[in-house]
Design an enzyme around this catalytic site. Structure first.
Site, short mmCIF file in Angstrom:
data_model
loop_
_atom_site.label_atom_id
_atom_site.label_comp_id
_atom_site.label_asym_id
_atom_site.label_seq_id
_atom_site.Cartn_x
_atom_site.Cartn_y
_atom_site.Cartn_z
N THR A 57 0.97 -1.26 -0.02
CA THR A 57 -0.06 0.15 0.02
C THR A 57 0.78 1.01 -0.09
O THR A 57 2.01 0.93 0.10
CB THR A 57 -0.85 0.06 1.45
OG1 THR A 57 -1.84 0.90 1.09
CG2 THR A 57 -0.15 0.33 2.45
N SER A 111 4.64 0.32 0.34
CA SER A 111 5.45 0.06 -0.93
C SER A 111 5.61 1.33 -1.85
O SER A 111 6.63 1.40 -2.48
CB SER A 111 4.88 -1.07 -1.63
OG SER A 111 3.75 -0.67 -2.06
N GLY A 135 -3.59 5.87 9.23
CA GLY A 135 -3.46 5.12 7.95
C GLY A 135 -2.35 4.03 8.39
O GLY A 135 -1.46 4.08 9.01
N LYS A 186 -7.87 1.94 3.91
CA LYS A 186 -6.74 1.99 4.89
C LYS A 186 -6.61 3.30 5.67
O LYS A 186 -5.27 3.23 6.70
CB LYS A 186 -5.38 1.80 4.06
CG LYS A 186 -5.41 0.50 3.23
CD LYS A 186 -4.27 0.39 2.10
CE LYS A 186 -4.58 -0.48 1.12
NZ LYS A 186 -3.86 -0.33 -0.10
#
Length: 180
Positions: free
Chosen positions: A7, A130, A51, A39
């Site tokens: 994410t 990521s 988050g 998220k």
């Protein structure tokens, strides 16, 4: 067993306001498992926005623990984050959790990691996941070269740039701002 992962979460404090956003992609091995994962969560009637990146189940466990800490420390976000990080580092069960969190209120932005870190990010930009380095780089450029944009506009653009580059990040964005 194939892991569900990846994410991008980005938060920015700019010109007296905070915005926190994330994409919606969950990836399983080389495939998109879900494209509209939420998220970003609001706590304390929207006064705190969180988050998360990493394992979804682990992130929910941490989110619940963080909420417990907020209640225990009279909604003091920084103190709750520090206490969560201490528990996370010391507790054998929690230590195995694979997730990170960004938390924000109207005044500050923090990154909480499983190594016991609570970081107040440089340049008032927090990015995890990521695509975090892409979003972080874009946010830095936006703060420097487009200071007329709002925090929310910067987060949206930084996440869109990350989604254009990172295969684990999509354009299904959720962006929230903490209430006063």
């Amino acid at each position: 067993m194939t892991k569900i992962r990846s994410t991008t979460v980005c938060g920015i404090y700019h010109n007296g306001e905070v915005a926190l956003g994330a994409d919606g992609q969950a990836t399983m091995d080389k495939h998109i498992a879900k494209s509209n994962v939420k998220k970003i969560r609001k706590l304390l009637d929207g006064k705190i926005v969180t988050g998360f990146a990493g394992s979804t189940a682990d992130a929910f466990t941490l989110l619940e623990r963080f909420e417990e800490k907020l209640n225990a420390y009279q909604s003091n976000m920084k103190r709750a984050a520090i206490e969560l990080a201490k528990d996370w580092r010391k507790d054998q069960y929690l230590r195995k959790l694979e997730a990170m969190m960004v938390v924000a209120n109207k005044d500050e932005l923090l990154i909480i990691s499983g190594t016991g870190d609570v970081l107040e990010p440089d340049n008032q930009i927090a990015a995890i996941g990521s695509g975090s380095m892409y979003a972080h780089a874009a946010a830095l450029a936006l703060k420097k070269h487009a200071p007329h944009l709002s925090a929310e506009e910067m987060v949206r653009e930084a996440l869109n740039i990350a989604a254009d580059i990172c295969i684990y990040t999509n354009h299904n964005l959720i962006i929230e701002k903490p209430s006063s």
